[in-house]
Design an enzyme around this catalytic site. Structure first.
Site, PDB file in Angstrom:
ATOM      1  N   HIS A   1       0.842  -1.199   0.000  1.00  0.00           N
ATOM      2  CA  HIS A   1       0.000   0.000   0.000  1.00  0.00           C
ATOM      3  C   HIS A   1       0.877   1.249   0.000  1.00  0.00           C
ATOM      4  O   HIS A   1       2.046   1.206   0.403  1.00  0.00           O
ATOM      5  CB  HIS A   1      -0.905   0.043   1.233  1.00  0.00           C
ATOM      6  CG  HIS A   1      -1.970  -0.994   1.242  1.00  0.00           C
ATOM      7  ND1 HIS A   1      -3.308  -0.714   1.076  1.00  0.00           N
ATOM      8  CD2 HIS A   1      -1.897  -2.346   1.398  1.00  0.00           C
ATOM      9  CE1 HIS A   1      -4.011  -1.834   1.143  1.00  0.00           C
ATOM     10  NE2 HIS A   1      -3.176  -2.838   1.336  1.00  0.00           N
TER      11      HIS A   1
ATOM     12  N   CYS B   1       2.513 -16.225 -18.076  1.00  0.00           N
ATOM     13  CA  CYS B   1       3.558 -15.296 -18.503  1.00  0.00           C
ATOM     14  C   CYS B   1       4.306 -14.777 -17.280  1.00  0.00           C
ATOM     15  O   CYS B   1       3.702 -14.467 -16.244  1.00  0.00           O
ATOM     16  CB  CYS B   1       2.942 -14.142 -19.282  1.00  0.00           C
ATOM     17  SG  CYS B   1       4.135 -12.877 -19.808  1.00  0.00           S
TER      18      CYS B   1
END
Length: 630
Positions: A316, A603
């Site tokens: 955060h 990926c």
């Protein structure tokens, strides 16, 4: 005045990152700092995590024992003040409360007004996870809140989250009806609109929590301002949280769930004008601290992919609000909820009577312990009775003196009286044991029991000492003599053996109360014999060591060849992603369901917007199955 809210993702880790709590707090240069997700239990509130010069702190910790919730969540409010006593600073609260239901023991265990429609069990469950600290700063009441997280398929947590905010709303409405101003800061785990989410879909706004959040705002007829959106109504890609397991921060692919809300009139006397509200009159600025140092030096968020990759620091970003024209308040001192008053920080004060009683009992216990060195001519029965009588006489005199009466010897205090009686019995037992030790040593006048005890302790210590590494790889050899005299451990130290043989069999005291003699082990073997035994053992150890070294080398060679074979197999079996033609990373499904535990490939690049060719291309393939696009 400056107020900061920050989900620290573990307060202990952030303090370690900055070196000390004081350095962490000073890095914000703020008057009030609100932390969420401290991940501290009540017993873990040590001084280095809660106390800092120039700051007063207020904590709420989880109390639940539910699986996965222990040591989770937790909030803390730090207030920067010049003095904790007789202060007029607004940053120093005049009152503080843990939780928002009023049922926690630190808050008086009384249901707050406005919450009478809820049962006590419901309110206790809501307040048991340490998700709120309330501080009253005179001009406003500050709620430091860590909102619950609920997955879309977790019906239990969804219901808990709904009830949590419903009860919280009731508390806000009651305070607003009393004319109080309210600030709500923290990680609410709600992104209110599509502009606050990177991948918001067409049904994003229909979520029940987002509907509730928007209903609280002024533009929807509510009482609260979303302060950041009030100052930056059109700013896009303004996020405060990014998934750390996908490296999303690298491409700013996140969400805005950390908020500062404000409700109530401004501080001006003429607040009847329509243009007057607290945000326009007193909030100078509100923004996200994107550039705040959230990682250790040299560990900037660079995503490399892989299951074990996690970005250091909090996931955060802090959010701050600057206030102006906030006058001082009447003189006051820090509330009792402050961390400085916690027993684990301040310590438990002892009464004078308890200190005196412990000293007296320690003296009596010590005198009883050393009664074993009395002359052997003393009568054995008399010794025991004298020691016991001494303890009884001293304790009775101590109680009769009046010092303990009404404190520990009061009949109304049964618990203390029970503890006191138990302590007396323990001391009497120690006296009986010491006296019995004296009896069994007989009438020997020349040998004190202490040299014998000291020699035995020394021998025992040598046997229980730290083992050598080679002792784990060969069996211990035993060399036996006759039944009466034996050497059971060939690894005995020679010095210890000589010490033990200094006590001859004639010097061992015999008991006059037993007809049979106690057999005594003879350790009078020569040093040369022990040396010969040790030499043979050492030779045997060297042979075993050489053989083991050869076997270990062979095993390492086999393991190395096998590991190389596995690596080659993995390199040939790992697919290449379609977008970048790069090797994928393997992951495992952890979500309960029919695919739990299955392995798949994705990926390896960081998650980002689909329009960015450098971001994750979205390739997905189940292990040992046909490839398919996500």
């Amino acid at each position: 005045m400056k107020i900061v809210t920050y989900n620290v993702n573990g307060l202990r880790q952030r303090v370690s990152q900055f070196g000390s709590l004081r350095k962490l707090l000073d890095s914000f240069d703020a008057d009030i700092i609100c932390f969420q997700e401290t991940k501290l239990r009540r017993q873990e509130l040590k001084s280095d995590l809660v106390m800092a010069d120039g700051y007063e702190s207020f904590f709420s910790c989880t109390r639940t024992s539910d699986k996965g919730r222990t040591g989770y969540s937790g909030v803390a409010t730090f207030c920067r003040v010049k003095s904790a006593f007789s202060s007029t600073e607004v940053a120093l609260p005049v009152a503080a409360e843990e939780g928002f239901t009023g049922l926690l023991e630190t808050s008086g265990s009384k249901i707050m007004e406005g919450l009478e429609d809820f049962s006590k069990d419901e309110l206790l469950k809501i307040d048991s996870e340490g998700r709120c600290v309330i501080t009253d700063h005179g001009h406003f009441i500050l709620f430091n809140v860590y909102g619950p997280r609920a997955d879309s398929e977790d019906t239990v947590r969804i219901q808990f989250k709904l009830q949590f905010f419903h009860v919280l709303q009731k508390r806000w409405e009651f305070l607003l009806c009393q004319g109080r101003r309210i600030f709500v800061v923290g990680d609410l785990n709600i992104a209110p609109a599509a502009i606050d989410r990177c991948d918001a879909g067409p049904d994003f706004a229909k979520n029940e929590f987002r509907i509730w959040f928007r209903s609280m705002l002024v533009e929807s007829g509510g009482s609260f301002f979303d302060v950041f959106r009030s100052k930056h109504p059109e700013r896009r890609e303004a996020y405060t949280c990014w998934p750390s397991n996908t490296g999303a921060e690298q491409f700013n692919y996140g969400t805005r769930i950390d908020h500062i809300l404000c409700a109530g009139p401004c501080l001006h006397q003429k607040h009847d004008l329509q243009s007057h509200n607290f945000v326009t009159c007193h909030v100078n600025e509100c923004d996200i601290l994107i550039d705040y140092k959230r990682w250790k030096p040299g560990n900037a968020p660079r995503w490399k992919g892989g299951m074990s990759t996690r970005l250091e620091g909090s996931d955060h970003a802090p959010v701050y609000m600057g206030l102006g024209e906030v006058p001082e308040i009447p003189q006051h001192s820090t509330p009792s909820l402050a961390s400085r008053y916690l027993p684990i920080i301040r310590g438990v004060q002892q009464t004078l009577a308890s200190v005196l009683m412990k000293r007296e009992l320690a003296k009596q216990g010590k005198s009883c312990k050393f009664s074993g060195s009395l002359p052997a001519e003393s009568n054995s029965t008399g010794d025991t009775e004298d020691c016991s009588e001494n303890v009884d006489r001293s304790l009775n005199n101590y109680c009769d003196s009046g010092i303990l009466q009404g404190v520990y010897c009061s009949s109304s205090n049964q618990e203390c009286e029970g503890e006191f009686t138990k302590t007396i019995e323990n001391c009497r037992d120690s006296a009986n044991v010491a006296s019995h030790s004296t009896i069994t040593q007989g009438s020997s006048k020349h040998i004190s029991p202490f040299p014998v005890d000291r020699a035995r302790k020394k021998a025992k210590k040598s046997q229980l000492g730290q083992l050598s590494l080679k002792s784990f790889f060969h069996k211990r050899s035993n060399v036996s003599h006759d039944d009466n005299n034996s050497i059971t451990d060939t690894s005995l130290n020679v010095n210890n053996s000589v010490t033990d043989t200094s006590l001859s069999q004639e010097e061992v005291p015999e008991s006059h109360h037993h007809s049979k003699k106690i057999p005594v082990t003879d350790y009078s073997c020569s040093v040369h014999e022990l040396h010969g035994v040790n030499s043979s053992v050492c030779s045997h150890d060297q042979d075993e060591k050489k053989g083991k070294h050869f076997l270990d080398k062979e095993r390492n060679n086999v393991a190395l060849l096998e590991w190389r074979r596995i690596q080659q197999l993995m390199e040939t079996s790992i697919p290449l992603c379609k977008g970048h033609k790069e090797p994928c990373v393997a992951r495992v499904v952890k979500k309960p369901g029919p695919t739990f535990g299955r392995r798949f490939f994705v990926c390896a690049r960081a998650e980002g917007p689909a329009s960015n060719p450098e971001a994750n291309c979205g390739y997905f393939k189940w292990a040992f199955s046909k490839s398919k696009q996500k």
